[in-house]
Scaffold this motif. Structure first.
Motif, PDB file in Angstrom:
ATOM      1  N   ASP A  63       0.826  -1.200   0.000  1.00 18.05           N
ATOM      2  CA  ASP A  63       0.000   0.000   0.000  1.00 18.05           C
ATOM      3  C   ASP A  63       0.864   1.254   0.000  1.00 18.05           C
ATOM      4  OD1 ASP A  63      -2.140  -1.587   0.019  1.00 18.05           O
ATOM      5  OD2 ASP A  63      -2.752  -1.218   2.082  1.00 18.05           O
ATOM      6  N   GLY A  64       0.506   2.191  -0.842  1.00 18.68           N
ATOM      7  CA  GLY A  64       1.162   3.485  -0.854  1.00 18.68           C
ATOM      8  C   GLY A  64       2.286   3.624  -1.843  1.00 18.68           C
ATOM      9  N   ILE A  65       2.730   2.526  -2.446  1.00 16.26           N
ATOM     10  CA  ILE A  65       3.896   2.628  -3.328  1.00 16.26           C
ATOM     11  C   ILE A  65       3.523   3.137  -4.723  1.00 16.26           C
ATOM     12  CG2 ILE A  65       3.947   0.332  -4.405  1.00 16.26           C
ATOM     13  CD1 ILE A  65       6.963   0.295  -3.714  1.00 16.26           C
ATOM     14  N   ILE A  66       2.266   2.944  -5.122  1.00 15.77           N
ATOM     15  CA  ILE A  66       1.869   3.374  -6.469  1.00 15.77           C
ATOM     16  C   ILE A  66       1.987   4.888  -6.659  1.00 15.77           C
ATOM     17  CG2 ILE A  66      -0.112   3.614  -8.016  1.00 15.77           C
ATOM     18  CD1 ILE A  66      -0.772   0.812  -7.578  1.00 15.77           C
ATOM     19  N   PRO A  67       1.478   5.720  -5.737  1.00 17.57           N
ATOM     20  CA  PRO A  67       1.673   7.170  -5.918  1.00 17.57           C
ATOM     21  C   PRO A  67       3.142   7.556  -6.008  1.00 17.57           C
ATOM     22  CG  PRO A  67       0.030   6.753  -4.233  1.00 17.57           C
ATOM     23  CD  PRO A  67       0.649   5.432  -4.551  1.00 17.57           C
ATOM     24  N   ALA A  68       3.995   6.904  -5.208  1.00 12.00           N
ATOM     25  CA  ALA A  68       5.427   7.218  -5.222  1.00 12.00           C
ATOM     26  C   ALA A  68       6.058   6.831  -6.557  1.00 12.00           C
ATOM     27  CB  ALA A  68       6.134   6.498  -4.078  1.00 12.00           C
ATOM     28  N   ILE A  69       5.743   5.619  -7.055  1.00  8.66           N
ATOM     29  CA  ILE A  69       6.301   5.161  -8.326  1.00  8.66           C
ATOM     30  C   ILE A  69       5.749   5.995  -9.485  1.00  8.66           C
ATOM     31  CG2 ILE A  69       6.449   3.217  -9.917  1.00  8.66           C
ATOM     32  CD1 ILE A  69       8.193   2.925  -7.454  1.00  8.66           C
ATOM     33  N   SER A  70       4.472   6.349  -9.410  1.00  8.18           N
ATOM     34  CA  SER A  70       3.859   7.159 -10.463  1.00  8.18           C
ATOM     35  C   SER A  70       4.548   8.513 -10.574  1.00  8.18           C
ATOM     36  CB  SER A  70       2.364   7.364 -10.175  1.00  8.18           C
ATOM     37  OG  SER A  70       1.693   6.128 -10.171  1.00  8.18           O
ATOM     38  N   LEU A  85      -3.669   0.283 -10.610  1.00 12.07           N
ATOM     39  CA  LEU A  85      -2.850   0.148 -11.803  1.00 12.07           C
ATOM     40  C   LEU A  85      -3.156   1.242 -12.821  1.00 12.07           C
ATOM     41  CD1 LEU A  85      -0.860  -1.558 -13.472  1.00 12.07           C
ATOM     42  CD2 LEU A  85      -2.795  -2.985 -14.152  1.00 12.07           C
ATOM     43  N   ASP A  86      -4.417   1.684 -12.885  1.00 12.70           N
ATOM     44  CA  ASP A  86      -4.788   2.698 -13.867  1.00 12.70           C
ATOM     45  C   ASP A  86      -4.040   4.012 -13.651  1.00 12.70           C
ATOM     46  OD1 ASP A  86      -6.176   2.812 -11.499  1.00 12.70           O
ATOM     47  OD2 ASP A  86      -7.918   3.823 -12.348  1.00 12.70           O
ATOM     48  N   ILE A  87      -3.788   4.384 -12.384  1.00  7.88           N
ATOM     49  CA  ILE A  87      -3.058   5.619 -12.090  1.00  7.88           C
ATOM     50  C   ILE A  87      -1.610   5.507 -12.565  1.00  7.88           C
ATOM     51  CG2 ILE A  87      -2.286   7.164 -10.255  1.00  7.88           C
ATOM     52  CD1 ILE A  87      -5.295   7.198 -10.799  1.00  7.88           C
ATOM     53  N   LEU A  88      -1.016   4.341 -12.359  1.00 11.28           N
ATOM     54  CA  LEU A  88       0.356   4.110 -12.804  1.00 11.28           C
ATOM     55  C   LEU A  88       0.450   4.192 -14.325  1.00 11.28           C
ATOM     56  CD1 LEU A  88       3.151   3.435 -11.691  1.00 11.28           C
ATOM     57  CD2 LEU A  88       2.572   1.020 -11.844  1.00 11.28           C
ATOM     58  N   LEU A  89      -0.551   3.668 -15.012  1.00 12.01           N
ATOM     59  CA  LEU A  89      -0.558   3.686 -16.474  1.00 12.01           C
ATOM     60  C   LEU A  89      -0.752   5.094 -17.030  1.00 12.01           C
ATOM     61  CD1 LEU A  89      -2.585   0.430 -17.006  1.00 12.01           C
ATOM     62  CD2 LEU A  89      -0.304   0.843 -17.900  1.00 12.01           C
ATOM     63  N   VAL A  90      -1.516   5.915 -16.328  1.00 13.46           N
ATOM     64  CA  VAL A  90      -1.688   7.311 -16.750  1.00 13.46           C
ATOM     65  C   VAL A  90      -0.343   8.025 -16.744  1.00 13.46           C
ATOM     66  CG1 VAL A  90      -2.666   9.541 -16.071  1.00 13.46           C
ATOM     67  CG2 VAL A  90      -4.104   7.501 -16.089  1.00 13.46           C
TER      68      VAL A  90
END
Length: 391
Positions: A35-42, A74-79
């Motif tokens: 949890d929380g890593i997607i905003p950081a990676i994005s 996943l959709d946020i990362l793809l954006v």
């Protein structure tokens, strides 16, 4: 980065800050996200201009909530990937692709101007509730089968089999209604207009015949894809006919893998005949990989005739689940005796036997002829049947 459940928000922040300014890292693999890593990676991918490859695995487990209680997945990362100017290869593995993710993938393929290699591997496109219903149907059907085996009365057996068919049709309807019908079509339609993608790999995603027709239309319009992999995708002879009719006159695709699909059988060899017609006319296809679990002598003759006339194929691989007729191998090898371009061939054999020795002798005869004509010799590999896996 894999199995990182122990990473706290503080650690994620440090990691994100580090990746933003890094100028040497070229490949980033993300597996079993916490949890929380997607905003950081994005945010990292939006500012980092060095990373060229990324692989995202286990995205079925992603569900992050921000301060507004909105799911970020996943959709946020793809954006973010959509606007990235350095990523050339993106691989999505073992992910749940729902409507938002399908839209994000298609938008990424529409708008990204540097992406050259895109993979979807073992991605599920069926809603969780539907998957549970399907599992229930199969469990019930399995029970019916077991009961049917214990029945002595033919009437009772027929009744049980009819019940099994009813549950099977229920499963098929569920599958067709909720799986890749519109989600995969969105993605393929984006590939259709993409002008940078060179490699498209979609493995074990349940494409089926309907989406194979969509991919055929996509290939007609796309002028950049040189490598296409559609293995393990439930494509039958009907889908194969649509696909190879398009590839027959395609001038860009050089490598094609349609192995581990049911494109031919004793009852229907239309798929192999379509492949044969394609090989006669196509002048750009160099590598072909196909599964031939059961092929008639007539279809073998069609394929052999195509191989005699083909002037572009360099590598030909046959994979299968069951041992094939020995005559098939000999027919193909006899055709290759007259072929002047093929350099590597893979034949499935379950064990070393007398047949193996005869094939080896045939290969040596071919190579003696090739040496006299100063043509590259043929390298034949023997593989164990049915041992390959989509994972």
């Amino acid at each position: 980065m894999s199995y990182n459940e122990g990473v706290t928000k503080v650690g994620i922040k440090y990691l994100g800050d580090c990746l933003q300014t890094n100028t040497t890292l070229l490949k980033l693999d993300i597996m079993q996200l916490c949890d929380g890593i997607i905003p950081a990676i994005s945010y990292c991918l939006s500012t980092n201009h060095a990373i060229q490859q990324t692989s995202i695995s286990g995205a079925a487990y992603i569900s992050v909530e921000n301060e507004h209680n909105i799911d970020i997945g996943l959709d946020i990362l793809l954006v973010t990937i959509e606007s990235n100017k350095s990523l050339q290869k993106v691989s999505i593995r073992c992910a749940d692709v729902f409507d938002n993710e399908a839209i994000a993938i298609s938008s990424c393929l529409y708008n990204n101007i540097v992406l050259q290699h895109f993979e979807l591997l073992d991605c599920k496109m069926v809603d969780v509730k539907v998957r549970k219903d399907i599992r229930f149907s199969w469990k019930t059907a399995s029970k019916i089968c077991r009961f049917a085996h214990s029945m002595h009365s033919e009437k009772d057996l027929q009744k049980m089999l009819l019940e099994f068919v009813r549950y099977y049709e229920h499963y098929i309807n569920k599958f067709e209604d909720f799986t890749t019908v519109h989600r995969m079509s969105k993605i393929i339609n984006a590939v259709k207009v993409n002008r940078t993608l060179k490699t498209l790999i979609i493995i074990h995603c349940g494409i089926g015949d309907a989406r194979a027709a969509v991919i055929s239309d996509c290939i007609t319009h796309n002028t950049t894809i040189t490598q296409l992999d559609l293995s393990w995708n439930l494509i039958t002879s009907k889908g194969a006919v649509d696909l190879f009719k398009t590839i027959q006159f395609n001038t860009t695709i050089q490598k094609l893998d349609v192995s581990h699909n049911e494109i031919c059988s004793k009852l229907c060899n239309d798929g192999i005949i379509a492949i044969s017609d394609c090989l006669k006319d196509n002048t750009t296809l160099h590598d072909l990989c196909v599964t031939t679990p059961d092929i008639s002598d007539q279809a073998s003759q069609h394929l052999a005739s195509a191989l005699r006339e083909n002037l572009s194929l360099h590598t030909l691989s046959f994979h299968q689940y069951h041992r094939q007729l020995f005559s098939f191998d000999m027919i193909i090898l006899s055709a290759i005796y007259y072929n002047k371009t093929l350099m590597k061939m893979t034949l499935p054999y379950p064990c070393l036997s007398f047949d193996f020795c005869v094939v080896q002798n045939e290969v040596e005869r071919i190579n003696m002829k090739r040496r006299r004509q100063e043509i590259d010799t043929l390298n034949v590999h023997f593989t164990l049947s049915g041992k390959l896996s989509p994972q």
